[in-house]
Design an enzyme around this catalytic site. Structure first.
Site, PDB file in Angstrom:
ATOM      1  N   SER A 161       0.931  -1.245   0.224  1.00  0.00           N
ATOM      2  CA  SER A 161      -0.139  -0.049   0.008  1.00  0.00           C
ATOM      3  C   SER A 161       0.927   1.113  -0.118  1.00  0.00           C
ATOM      4  O   SER A 161       2.016   1.203   0.716  1.00  0.00           O
ATOM      5  CB  SER A 161      -0.825  -0.023   1.111  1.00  0.00           C
ATOM      6  OG  SER A 161      -1.589   1.231   1.428  1.00  0.00           O
ATOM      7  N   LYS A 216       2.349  -3.488   6.855  1.00  0.00           N
ATOM      8  CA  LYS A 216       2.878  -4.115   5.366  1.00  0.00           C
ATOM      9  C   LYS A 216       4.145  -3.502   4.950  1.00  0.00           C
ATOM     10  O   LYS A 216       4.850  -4.062   4.282  1.00  0.00           O
ATOM     11  CB  LYS A 216       1.875  -3.140   4.581  1.00  0.00           C
ATOM     12  CG  LYS A 216       0.319  -3.755   4.263  1.00  0.00           C
ATOM     13  CD  LYS A 216      -0.286  -3.322   3.222  1.00  0.00           C
ATOM     14  CE  LYS A 216      -1.967  -3.820   3.457  1.00  0.00           C
ATOM     15  NZ  LYS A 216      -2.048  -5.362   2.784  1.00  0.00           N
ATOM     16  N   PRO A 261       3.859   7.458   9.961  1.00  0.00           N
ATOM     17  CA  PRO A 261       3.398   6.784  11.207  1.00  0.00           C
ATOM     18  C   PRO A 261       1.826   7.187  11.468  1.00  0.00           C
ATOM     19  O   PRO A 261       1.683   8.320  11.448  1.00  0.00           O
ATOM     20  CB  PRO A 261       4.279   6.919  12.297  1.00  0.00           C
ATOM     21  CG  PRO A 261       5.646   7.490  11.648  1.00  0.00           C
ATOM     22  CD  PRO A 261       5.031   8.064  10.411  1.00  0.00           C
TER      23      PRO A 261
END
Ligand SMILES: *[C@@H]1O[C@H](CO)[C@@H](O)[C@H](O)[C@H]1NC(C)=O
Ligand SMILES: *[C@@H]1O[C@H](CO)[C@@H](O)[C@H](O)[C@H]1NC(C)=O
Ligand SMILES: *[C@@H]1O[C@H](CO)[C@@H](O)[C@H](O)[C@H]1NC(C)=O
Ligand SMILES: *[C@@H]1O[C@H](CO)[C@@H](O)[C@H](O)[C@H]1NC(C)=O
Length: 272
Positions: free
Chosen positions: A150, A172, A156
């Site tokens: 993604s 991911k 963050p």
């Protein structure tokens, strides 16, 4: 000139050069095959002649979206939960390329906030499940491992991370890192595509955009699932061009992208 011997020679030479080279189609396994991107990738690979296998959680659902009949292993479908390492060896056997499209999926709770099913958090599906698949693929001798990740993993606590506080981007990103390091150590090619916002609009109708580390901004950070699936199909077909590339994928209105080798070359330039 047309003596029987001459004709015989002509026929012999012709039938030699015309003899088809019997080469079985390469085998590609798509995991997360029944999801909206997974099924488009599965059908796209089939349409260009690959022997395509699917893996996902529900063979009854697979039957309706993949058209694999009863969707047994004999029919090229494996019902498996990737968070369990077991059950991944059989579908990987004899596979040339693995396309990982499994993903945790946030669910909307009755009070309107988001969560994940127990055992279906990003840590479970994307991190543990991703590692399980990559390990199984390397053990089986798969030559090319492709991953659908993604866009948006450089920030963050992004809005995606905060859905159910699953930290999906974080897991991911760790899945990507595991693939890059373990595949490189094994001398296996990898390709990581990090799409932006996904839509269900028709494919083949936009200029695809390549970015790196979230360089694509609105509205170019959107892409259709159909175009994303097409990039996976072309990456499988053009392994050398797509090998060891990691890039963001978006799009903008304009002439449809047709030259995928050039697209991969632009991604390689961006990584340099
Ligand atoms: C599997 O898919 C079928 C068909 O969509 C559905 O009826 C069934 O509830 C699903 N099973 C599970 C365990 O989710
Ligand atoms: C919504 O429900 C979930 C599960 O019960 C809970 O964890 C969460 O805190 C709730 N969210 C809000 C905004 O009330
Ligand atoms: C997958 O396996 C995990 C771990 O056993 C479990 O918690 C989860 O419910 C399973 N998912 C499905 C959809 O069966
Ligand atoms: C393709 O894009 C054009 C221009 O943006 C639009 O008018 C057309 O409806 C689109 N076609 C499909 C099939 O989405």
């Amino acid at each position: 000139m047309s003596s029987p011997l001459f004709l015989l020679l002509v026929v012999a030479v012709f039938s030699c050069t015309a003899a088809p080279i019997i080469r079985p189609a390469a085998t590609v396994l798509v995991t997360g095959a029944t999801g909206r991107t997974g099924r488009l990738t599965y059908h796209g690979l089939k349409s260009v002649g690959y022997n395509v296998r699917g893996l996902d959680l529900n063979r009854t659902f697979a039957s309706s979206v993949l058209g694999c009949g009863a969707c047994t292993p004999e029919q090229g479908f494996w019902e498996a939960n990737v968070t369990h390492g077991s059950g991944l060896a059989a579908p990987m056997k004899g596979v040339d390329a693995l396309v990982i499209i499994t993903s945790s999926v946030p669910i909307k709770l009755p009070n309107g906030s988001y969560g994940f099913p127990v055992g279906g958090y990003p840590q479970d599906v994307d991190f543990v499940g991703g590692q399980n698949q990559i390990r199984a693929a390397l053990a089986a001798g798969v030559k090319h491992i492709l991953l659908c990740s993604s866009m948006g993993t450089t920030t963050p606590n992004s809005f995606l991370d905060l859905l159910g506080n699953g930290q999906i981007g974080f897991y991911k990103l760790n899945e990507e890192a595991f693939l890059m390091s373990s595949a490189a150590a094994a001398g296996v090619d990898w390709t990581i595509i990090k799409p932006g916002g996904l839509t269900d609009d028709a494919g083949g109708n936009a200029t695809l955009r390549i970015g790196s580390e979230d360089s694509l901004q609105e509205p170019t950070n959107m892409v259709t699932r159909a175009d994303l699936a097409a990039v996976f199909v072309h990456a499988v077909q053009n392994r050398a061009a797509a090998a060891n590339l990691r890039f963001d994928l978006g799009s903008s209105p304009g002439a449809a992208t047709k030259d995928f080798k050039a697209l991969f070359a632009s991604a390689r330039e961006l990584m340099a």
